[in-house]
Scaffold this motif. Structure first.
Motif, PDB file in Angstrom:
ATOM      1  N   ALA A  55       1.024  -1.068   0.022  1.00  0.00           N
ATOM      2  CA  ALA A  55      -0.134   0.070  -0.100  1.00  0.00           C
ATOM      3  C   ALA A  55       0.999   1.305   0.000  1.00  0.00           C
ATOM      4  CB  ALA A  55      -1.011  -0.004   1.406  1.00  0.00           C
TER       5      ALA A  55
ATOM      6  N   VAL B 207     -14.146   5.812   0.067  1.00  0.00           N
ATOM      7  CA  VAL B 207     -13.622   6.064  -1.183  1.00  0.00           C
ATOM      8  C   VAL B 207     -14.588   7.394  -1.885  1.00  0.00           C
ATOM      9  CG1 VAL B 207     -14.906   4.443  -2.514  1.00  0.00           C
ATOM     10  CG2 VAL B 207     -12.779   5.365  -3.537  1.00  0.00           C
TER      11      VAL B 207
ATOM     12  N   ASN C 284      -7.051  -1.330  -0.346  1.00  0.00           N
ATOM     13  CA  ASN C 284      -7.871  -1.418  -1.443  1.00  0.00           C
ATOM     14  C   ASN C 284      -7.141  -0.214  -2.740  1.00  0.00           C
ATOM     15  OD1 ASN C 284      -9.733   0.251  -3.713  1.00  0.00           O
ATOM     16  ND2 ASN C 284     -11.386  -1.184  -2.485  1.00  0.00           N
TER      17      ASN C 284
ATOM     18  N   GLU D 146      -6.371   6.989  -5.579  1.00  0.00           N
ATOM     19  CA  GLU D 146      -7.420   8.413  -5.272  1.00  0.00           C
ATOM     20  C   GLU D 146      -6.951   9.156  -4.310  1.00  0.00           C
ATOM     21  OE1 GLU D 146      -9.760   9.420  -7.429  1.00  0.00           O
ATOM     22  OE2 GLU D 146      -9.076   7.787  -8.799  1.00  0.00           O
ATOM     23  N   SER D 147      -6.443   8.203  -2.925  1.00  0.00           N
ATOM     24  CA  SER D 147      -6.273   9.230  -1.795  1.00  0.00           C
ATOM     25  C   SER D 147      -4.940   9.672  -2.087  1.00  0.00           C
ATOM     26  CB  SER D 147      -6.038   8.110  -0.773  1.00  0.00           C
ATOM     27  OG  SER D 147      -7.113   7.541  -0.175  1.00  0.00           O
TER      28      SER D 147
ATOM     29  N   TYR E 112      -9.037   3.096  -3.794  1.00  0.00           N
ATOM     30  CA  TYR E 112      -9.038   3.905  -2.883  1.00  0.00           C
ATOM     31  C   TYR E 112      -7.523   4.614  -2.400  1.00  0.00           C
ATOM     32  CZ  TYR E 112     -10.773   5.251   1.948  1.00  0.00           C
ATOM     33  OH  TYR E 112     -11.207   6.056   3.058  1.00  0.00           O
ATOM     34  N   LEU E 113      -6.566   3.594  -2.641  1.00  0.00           N
ATOM     35  CA  LEU E 113      -5.091   4.227  -2.251  1.00  0.00           C
ATOM     36  C   LEU E 113      -4.760   5.367  -3.417  1.00  0.00           C
ATOM     37  CD1 LEU E 113      -3.489   0.747  -1.065  1.00  0.00           C
ATOM     38  CD2 LEU E 113      -3.580   2.861   0.295  1.00  0.00           C
TER      39      LEU E 113
ATOM     40  N   ARG F 272      -6.466   3.545   6.405  1.00  0.00           N
ATOM     41  CA  ARG F 272      -7.867   3.968   6.086  1.00  0.00           C
ATOM     42  C   ARG F 272      -8.218   3.111   4.892  1.00  0.00           C
ATOM     43  NH1 ARG F 272     -11.701   5.362   8.966  1.00  0.00           N
ATOM     44  NH2 ARG F 272     -10.342   7.088   9.840  1.00  0.00           N
ATOM     45  N   ALA F 273      -7.392   3.058   3.997  1.00  0.00           N
ATOM     46  CA  ALA F 273      -7.801   2.413   2.572  1.00  0.00           C
ATOM     47  C   ALA F 273      -8.202   1.083   2.830  1.00  0.00           C
ATOM     48  CB  ALA F 273      -6.771   2.612   1.586  1.00  0.00           C
TER      49      ALA F 273
ATOM     50  N   LEU G 143      -2.845   6.899   5.169  1.00  0.00           N
ATOM     51  CA  LEU G 143      -4.064   6.745   4.115  1.00  0.00           C
ATOM     52  C   LEU G 143      -4.207   5.093   4.019  1.00  0.00           C
ATOM     53  CD1 LEU G 143      -2.902   9.525   1.662  1.00  0.00           C
ATOM     54  CD2 LEU G 143      -4.811   9.374   3.354  1.00  0.00           C
TER      55      LEU G 143
ATOM     56  N   VAL H  21     -13.318  10.397  -0.442  1.00  0.00           N
ATOM     57  CA  VAL H  21     -12.163  10.877  -1.269  1.00  0.00           C
ATOM     58  C   VAL H  21     -12.607  11.486  -2.768  1.00  0.00           C
ATOM     59  CG1 VAL H  21     -10.115   9.937  -2.484  1.00  0.00           C
ATOM     60  CG2 VAL H  21     -10.719   8.836  -0.259  1.00  0.00           C
TER      61      VAL H  21
END
Length: 864
Positions: A231, A284, A257, A263-264, A260-261, A253-254, A250, A287
């Motif tokens: 990640a 997500v 995924n 986009e973060s 999700y990572l 929190r993700a 991050l 985000v």
């Protein structure tokens, strides 16, 4: 169909022998943390090269990397000798049925021409062309031919060059798209085929599909989140200067995924690390919303329009539908591409990088704004001359609830999309479209002031009848027809009544109306309509068929009218019409009471089925042959006929037919004294038929369980149900109700109910109801009733009571006759009847029937 071998295909042809082909290699490249999954996918490909088709199922939550994994395989397999066809089940509503295959197969056909299969594959290879126009077919036979041609083509292709079929987002697939994938998995097991499908865990209704795939021993790739180290690496790919603190926050929190990572990390790059971490996004969608908030309002507006259009949309449509000028719209789309929210899969088209991006953009729109966007998109498709009637109908139907001016065009395109769905073997889609269109007619009558709204409503309901019959939902189909009749009655128009009554054009093995019910109002109306000398032969034939169904079965006109319908169908020379009227007449002529007539009608129906490509009539012919065998006490032949019926139903997916034929299982269990098993099997079959809307069997179920409980000495338990059924159908089944009252100690009421008897209907239930009346006559010591029942049952003495119904059986008619003869002081006649009952018991392998007959014989005085 036996087709010649296709011509050699372009590209390397790999020998399908293990050990001679190079090992498949799929590398992760930019796909982080999926080396193991790609290795397992490559191993499956190697096994497929050896001639053992492989199925791979990829699952996981949204954003976990399913599509990326499939894209990696699709990108690398062609270079290793594979012919690859890939498609996506649409992630938006309004797509036409089978869209994934329509997108995939034309490209595959360009490389591997279908040759002799081309004509039958036209609906899949050239949707919207001549083969996808005209009157809807959508018949089971047409669907079977299409499936057979597709499998033949893919089989021949795979034998020349290994073939991979990749289908993404099965959870969004319509019934036909998923069915084609399943058929390939089940029928192409012995050729070099790699089938890969993906779906989101917990979304869509794939329970049945996954159960069928389980039989193919699939390779299951359940994707989980990335490790903490992976990640962090992925995050730093997007933001190389990210601090350890930010990466840890991050990554945690993700949950690993990848989407999700990514986009973060983009959010962090846009907002700055301090501000981004001040409120670590909870999911997500948060985000994405925060990323979108960084864009200019005009850009967001353009992206929202694209989101309403779907996962993928033509730029020309978006430019036409935008409420800004074209340059502003193009600038917004360009900004979306730059921000990594959109891609350009081909010139003139934009596609969201992920369905979650589209969901975030569309999810925040108010209903009013959403409807206005749908309206502009729908009218844009019309203005641009699009042939995508499904998308046009979808947008206009969504708009019309708020924009009444769209109601008329919405209904028009819904009808076109309905016809398309029927041609593409998706009656469920067609039903949903028709229901929406009917709702608009009811909610916005002013929008149809310049049209014949009543005629339009009757036509829509007629299409709904057809769709529901194709789905096997006979009861809802009848409800739709009755609704059309009510509309016509309210208008007082004979033309509408004729249109409403002639919507029913398909056969059913059971009476469509509830048992023992007639429709006097329909009888009167149909009689008036048939006086019209301008009717076509087809209209007159269908009206006669409806009249025979509306008449009381005890009315001698019912059979006469059904015969007139058959004669007219013969002269009209329309085989399907003849098949329809023959099946209706066969329901009124019982195989036990009029065996010679029944056999002759069945012979004619079998000829129609053989001459036509009509699985419905072939199934009906096999089912009727089974009834005849049961009437001859030949359960082995009955089972052979029903197995044949099952094969037809399975091959052509005749909805509801399986459950109807399964009713023989509780019947056989009843005959052999396995009463608990019979009751359980009956409940399962009745529940399935009720769920499908195939037929109302509440009365039959009560009769069956009543017969079981009577033989178990537990009839009093059924009293409330039997009284309710008796009140509904009285006085045709008074015997069970009276016997249940007597068992419950309510003897006076029992005698009163039994005294209300009238002549029984001469139908499939007659031997059972008359036999029960005979039992009651003996119990109540009613010699007059006993003598009457004895004479009625005597012609049926060789039967097992009710067996020809293929759903319920009571006991040998001869057993009842013997008990009646003994009660009437006719011992020698009783002896002959009990001996006959033993023979019937032996034919059905029924020890409890045989024991009852033997016990009764032992109680008789010795023969002189």
């Amino acid at each position: 169909m036996q087709a010649p071998a296709p011509a050699a295909l372009p590209g390397p042809a790999l020998p399908a022998v293990r050990g001679t082909a190079p090992a498949t290699v799929l590398t992760a490249d930019r796909l982080l943390g999926r080396d193991e999954e790609l290795a397992r996918l490559a191993a499956a490909a190697d096994r497929a090269l050896a001639g053992r088709a492989q199925v791979v199922v990829v699952s996981g939550e949204a954003g976990i990397g399913k599509s990326s994994l499939l894209e990696a395989a699709v990108g690398q397999l062609p270079g290793q000798g594979w012919l690859v066809g890939s498609g996506h089940c649409p992630e938006t509503d309004g797509a036409p049925p089978g869209r994934a295959w329509f997108d995939m197969l034309p490209g595959l056909a360009h490389t591997a021409p279908p040759g002799p299969y081309a004509a039958e594959l036209a609906p899949l290879l050239a949707p919207g062309a001549a083969g996808d126009s005209g009157q809807p077919d959508g018949s089971p036979a047409g669907r079977f031919r299409l499936h057979r041609a597709l499998l033949g083509w893919l089989r021949d292709t795979a034998l020349r060059r290994p073939l991979a079929i990749v289908l993404d987002d099965l959870h969004r697939g319509d019934r036909e798209s998923v069915e084609l994938f399943l058929l390939c998995a089940e029928q192409l097991r012995d050729v070099p085929v790699l089938l890969v499908g993906s779906y989101r865990t917990g979304e869509g209704d794939l329970t049945g599909a996954l159960a069928r795939l389980a039989a193919c021993s699939p390779v299951r790739l359940a994707l989980g989140g990335l490790s903490a180290a992976q990640a962090k690496e992925l995050l730093r790919r997007g933001a190389a200067d990210m601090s350890d603190h930010a990466a840890v926050a991050l990554a945690e929190r993700a949950g690993g995924n990848p989407f999700y990572l990514r986009e973060s990390s983009l959010l962090l790059a846009g907002e700055g690390e301090q501000q981004a971490l001040a409120r670590v996004p909870q999911g997500v969608q948060d985000v994405l919303r925060r990323r979108l908030a960084l864009l200019a309002p005009g850009v967001t507006a353009g992206l929202r329009l694209a989101a309403v259009a779907g996962r993928e949309a033509p730029v020309a449509l978006l430019a036409h539908a935008a409420d800004t000028d074209a340059e502003q719209l193009l600038d917004a789309l360009d900004a979306g591409v730059t921000a990594g929210l959109l891609t350009e899969p081909r010139p003139g088209t934009v596609r969201f990088t992920h369905a979650l991006v589209r969901d975030a953009l569309e999810g925040d729109l108010t209903r009013l704004r959403l409807a206005r966007m749908h309206s502009r998109l729908g009218r844009g498709l019309i203005a641009l001359g699009s042939d995508d009637v499904a998308a046009t109908a979808h947008h206009l139907l969504r708009a019309a609830a708020v924009v009444p001016a769209d109601a008329g065009p919405a209904v028009h395109h819904a009808r076109l999309a309905c016809e398309q769905a029927v041609r593409r073997y998706a009656p469920q889609n067609a039903e949903a479209l028709l229901n929406s269109a009917l709702g608009l007619l009811a909610d916005h009558p002013a929008a149809f002031a310049d049209q014949d709204a009543a005629l339009l409503r009757v036509m829509l309901l007629g299409q709904l009848v057809d769709c529901r019959i194709r789905m096997g939902a006979v009861v809802p189909a009848r409800e739709a027809q009755e609704q059309a009749v009510r509309v016509a009655r309210a208008e007082g128009r004979a033309d509408l009544l004729t249109a409403a009554y002639t919507t029913w054009t398909e056969p059913t093995p059971w009476r469509v109306r509830p048992y023992a019910e007639s429709d006097p109002e329909a009888v009167e109306e149909l009689g008036r309509l048939l006086e019209d000398q301008e009717l076509s032969d087809r209209q007159r034939c269908l009206l006669l068929d409806q009249l025979s169904d509306a008449l009381d079965d005890t009315d001698p006109r019912a059979v006469a009218v059904a015969r007139r319908a058959v004669e007219l169908a013969r002269s009209a020379g329309e085989p399907r019409l003849l098949g329809l009227t023959l099946t209706s007449l066969l329901r009124k002529v019982d195989c036990e009471l009029e065996p010679a007539v029944y056999l002759e009608l069945h012979r004619e129906l079998a000829e129609v089925a053989d001459a036509q490509d009509s699985p419905e009539y072939s199934w009906m012919s096999a089912y009727i042959a089974a009834r005849t065998a049961a009437g001859r006490n030949d359960p082995a032949e009955m089972e052979r006929c029903l197995v044949r019926a099952d094969e037809i139903a399975r091959t052509y997916e005749l909805q509801g037919a399986f459950a109807i034929a399964r009713l023989r299982r509780p019947m056989l269990a009843m005959a052999q004294g396995r009463f608990d098993e019979a009751e359980q099997a009956l409940g399962t079959a009745v529940a399935e038929l009720r769920e499908r809307g195939a037929v109302d069997l509440s009365g039959l179920a009560a009769l069956s369980i009543g017969c079981i409980r009577l033989q178990q000495g537990r009839l009093a338990e059924m009293l409330p149900v039997l009284l309710m059924v008796w009140e509904r159908y009285q006085p045709y089944n008074e015997a069970l109700a009276a016997l249940a009252l007597l068992a419950a100690g309510r003897s006076e009421e029992a005698r009163q109910v039994f005294a209300m008897r009238v002549a029984h209907r001469r139908d499939f239930a007659y031997p059972i109801l008359a036999g029960l009346r005979g039992v009651a006559a003996v119990v109540f010591r009613d010699r007059e009733a006993a003598a009457e029942v004895y004479e009625d049952l005597l012609p049926l003495r060789g039967l097992a009571g009710g067996a020809s119904s293929l759903s319920v059986v009571y006991r040998p008619v001869a057993q009842t006759l013997g008990e009646l003869a003994r009660f009437l002081d006719r011992p020698e006649q009783a002896r002959l009847h009990f001996l006959e009952a033993e023979r019937v018991a032996a034919a059905w392998n029924s020890p409890h029937w045989a024991a009852a007959a033997a016990a009764a014989l032992a109680e008789l005085p010795p023969a002189p």
